[in-house]
Design a protein around this motif. Structure first.
Motif, mmCIF file in Angstrom:
data_model
loop_
_atom_site.group_PDB
_atom_site.id
_atom_site.type_symbol
_atom_site.label_atom_id
_atom_site.label_comp_id
_atom_site.label_asym_id
_atom_site.label_seq_id
_atom_site.Cartn_x
_atom_site.Cartn_y
_atom_site.Cartn_z
ATOM 1 N N VAL A 1 28.952 1.548 -10.187
ATOM 2 C CA VAL A 1 28.766 0.096 -10.278
ATOM 3 C C VAL A 1 29.889 -0.479 -11.132
ATOM 4 C CG1 VAL A 1 26.249 0.037 -9.981
ATOM 5 C CG2 VAL A 1 27.204 0.435 -12.256
ATOM 6 N N ALA B 1 18.792 2.006 -14.295
ATOM 7 C CA ALA B 1 19.799 1.826 -15.350
ATOM 8 C C ALA B 1 21.076 1.204 -14.786
ATOM 9 C CB ALA B 1 20.098 3.170 -16.017
ATOM 10 N N GLY C 1 25.902 8.050 -20.117
ATOM 11 C CA GLY C 1 26.658 6.829 -19.815
ATOM 12 C C GLY C 1 27.093 6.784 -18.355
ATOM 13 N N GLY C 2 28.346 6.422 -18.121
ATOM 14 C CA GLY C 2 28.878 6.309 -16.766
ATOM 15 C C GLY C 2 28.913 7.632 -16.009
ATOM 16 N N LYS D 1 13.887 11.857 -24.327
ATOM 17 C CA LYS D 1 15.037 11.219 -23.689
ATOM 18 C C LYS D 1 16.055 10.979 -24.794
ATOM 19 C CE LYS D 1 17.541 7.394 -22.854
ATOM 20 N NZ LYS D 1 18.244 6.745 -23.986
ATOM 21 N N ALA E 1 20.812 -0.062 -21.122
ATOM 22 C CA ALA E 1 20.838 0.849 -19.968
ATOM 23 C C ALA E 1 19.956 2.065 -20.232
ATOM 24 C CB ALA E 1 22.267 1.278 -19.641
ATOM 25 N N GLY E 2 19.994 2.559 -21.460
ATOM 26 C CA GLY E 2 19.174 3.712 -21.819
ATOM 27 C C GLY E 2 17.686 3.390 -21.725
ATOM 28 N N THR F 1 21.024 11.346 -21.247
ATOM 29 C CA THR F 1 21.785 10.277 -20.582
ATOM 30 C C THR F 1 23.238 10.342 -21.035
ATOM 31 O OG1 THR F 1 21.048 8.762 -22.307
ATOM 32 C CG2 THR F 1 19.849 8.695 -20.214
ATOM 33 N N SER G 1 20.565 10.730 -25.934
ATOM 34 C CA SER G 1 21.985 10.706 -25.586
ATOM 35 C C SER G 1 22.694 11.666 -26.540
ATOM 36 C CB SER G 1 22.528 9.295 -25.759
ATOM 37 O OG SER G 1 22.488 8.936 -27.137
ATOM 38 N N GLY H 1 26.336 9.568 -15.761
ATOM 39 C CA GLY H 1 25.021 9.842 -15.198
ATOM 40 C C GLY H 1 24.071 10.481 -16.172
ATOM 41 N N ARG I 1 29.610 -0.145 -31.428
ATOM 42 C CA ARG I 1 28.742 -1.188 -31.954
ATOM 43 C C ARG I 1 28.503 -1.005 -33.448
ATOM 44 N NH1 ARG I 1 23.795 -1.107 -27.764
ATOM 45 N NH2 ARG I 1 24.048 1.116 -28.120
ATOM 46 N N ASN J 1 18.213 6.555 -12.849
ATOM 47 C CA ASN J 1 19.639 6.189 -12.821
ATOM 48 C C ASN J 1 19.857 4.887 -12.077
ATOM 49 O OD1 ASN J 1 21.856 8.240 -13.840
ATOM 50 N ND2 ASN J 1 20.040 9.390 -13.261
ATOM 51 N N TYR K 1 25.298 6.132 -10.499
ATOM 52 C CA TYR K 1 25.703 5.290 -9.377
ATOM 53 C C TYR K 1 26.978 4.554 -9.765
ATOM 54 C CZ TYR K 1 21.181 6.117 -7.195
ATOM 55 O OH TYR K 1 20.083 6.699 -6.607
ATOM 56 N N PRO L 1 30.055 -2.254 -14.303
ATOM 57 C CA PRO L 1 29.154 -2.701 -15.367
ATOM 58 C C PRO L 1 29.668 -3.989 -16.032
ATOM 59 C CG PRO L 1 29.997 -0.473 -15.805
ATOM 60 C CD PRO L 1 30.774 -1.023 -14.658
#
Ligand code: ATP
Length: 321
Positions: free
Chosen positions: A257, A294, A229-230, A193, A265-266, A227, A195, A232, A100, A291, A255, A259
């Motif tokens: 999913v 998110a 990302g994918g 919290k 999500a964060g 966190t 990343s 967990g 981004r 989780n 989980y 996306p």
């Protein structure tokens, strides 16, 4: 019920309608955003009835944001309208690799003008939890207002959580550095919290969740959520945390999913973690709940609009097990 206050920016995010570098994007769609706004709405959807301290301009974008926050059921006593400032805006692009790029239009915008002392000591004494983020710390007076809020909330026994939300673009022209701000704030917060990207921007080495969390716990917080990302997330607490009886760690591999949009999500994770911990659950259960909140958020477009209700989270988890 336990009471939670979230403080910080509500912005309009202009999301690109095409991928590619920001300079090449031709059209954008308007979304209500700002990390603390997402957290506040996330908590409202989870029935945590948070208070939200923010400031928008007396303009059409501010009207839209206030309407959106009201529709989410948020109490408006600390949602301020600044007659002398514009609502903050952020234009975003999305590259081929999902990277981004941001162009912020928040020079002296309403969200940078939160005033110290707005939440008085009496109101603070009734709060169990205060959550703040890093974007508010880039500009005064919101910076001083946020630091003052953290200090007084802590003195009165509230749990203070913090998401650095690293946005290097915002700090480039400022007299304060992101790195020093994070260094100074870590000893003042209970729950961090972050990343790996946030940590990199703060000059904090990331060498895997366990080792990194251990080092962060030595710097002040009693609880750290990382966190991934994918992949967990990871959580660690010391015995100082009300929800831990000794040193505790938990890992959740996320989980599975499909996306659609991982924006926010964060923030959804943060709302889930706070809602669970104020309810008195243990660290592992809070991590599982966060989780799930998110993961559900990534399955619908947008950030704020995708934040699930408690019933949706419960149904999602039941379907997963
Ligand atoms: P931001 O919203 O700024 O990207 P962040 O970096 O904290 O914040 P992530 O680590 O990407 O956000 O995601 C937060 C949480 O969202 C993860 O811990 C996970 O639970 C969930 N999540 C994110 N991406 C996925 C995915 N692809 N599949 C399943 N869950 C995901």
């Amino acid at each position: 019920t336990r009471s939670v206050l979230v403080a910080g920016e509500t912005l309009i995010d202009f999301i690109p309608e095409q991928t590619g570098p920001l300079a090449a994007v031709e059209s954008f769609s308007r979304r209500a955003g700002g990390a603390p706004a997402n957290v506040a709405v996330g908590l409202a959807h989870l029935d945590a009835q948070p208070l939200f301290w923010t400031r928008v301009g007396d303009d059409a974008f501010g009207d839209y944001l206030r309407e959106t926050l009201a529709d989410a059921g948020l109490d408006d006593r600390y949602i301020e309208v600044d007659p002398a400032a514009k609502t903050g805006l952020a234009f975003v692009s999305l590259g081929e690799e999902a990277e981004r790029e941001f162009s912020f239009h928040r020079h002296e915008s309403a969200d940078t003008r939160l005033q110290p002392g707005t939440i008085d000591d009496e109101a603070l004494s009734g709060l169990d939890w205060v959550h703040v983020g890093g974007v508010t710390l880039a500009d005064d007076p919101a910076r001083t207002a946020t630091l003052d809020l953290v200090e007084r909330a802590r003195e009165r026994g509230a749990t203070v959580s913090f998401d650095p939300n690293a946005r290097p673009e915002l700090w480039a022209d400022e007299e304060f550095s992101f790195v020093e701000t994070i260094d100074d704030l870590l000893p003042q917060v209970d729950v961090l919290k972050a990343s790996p990207d946030d940590l990199a921007a703060a000059n904090i080495e990331y060498d895997g969740p366990e080792a990194t969390a251990d080092r962060l716990l030595e710097r002040g917080p009693h609880t750290v959520f990382l966190t991934l990302g994918g992949e967990g997330s990871f959580a660690a607490s010391t015995a100082d945390a009300p929800w831990a009886s000794g040193t505790e760690t938990a890992f959740h591999d996320g989980y599975a999913v499909d996306p659609v949009d991982t924006t926010g999500a964060g923030d959804a994770f943060t709302a889930g973690a706070i809602a669970a911990l104020v309810d008195g659950v243990d660290l592992g259960e809070a991590l599982g709940f966060a989780n799930a909140v998110a993961a559900v958020t990534t399955t619908a477009p947008g950030a704020m609009t995708a934040l699930p209700t408690r019933e949706e989270v419960t149904a999602f988890r039941a379907g997963q097990s």
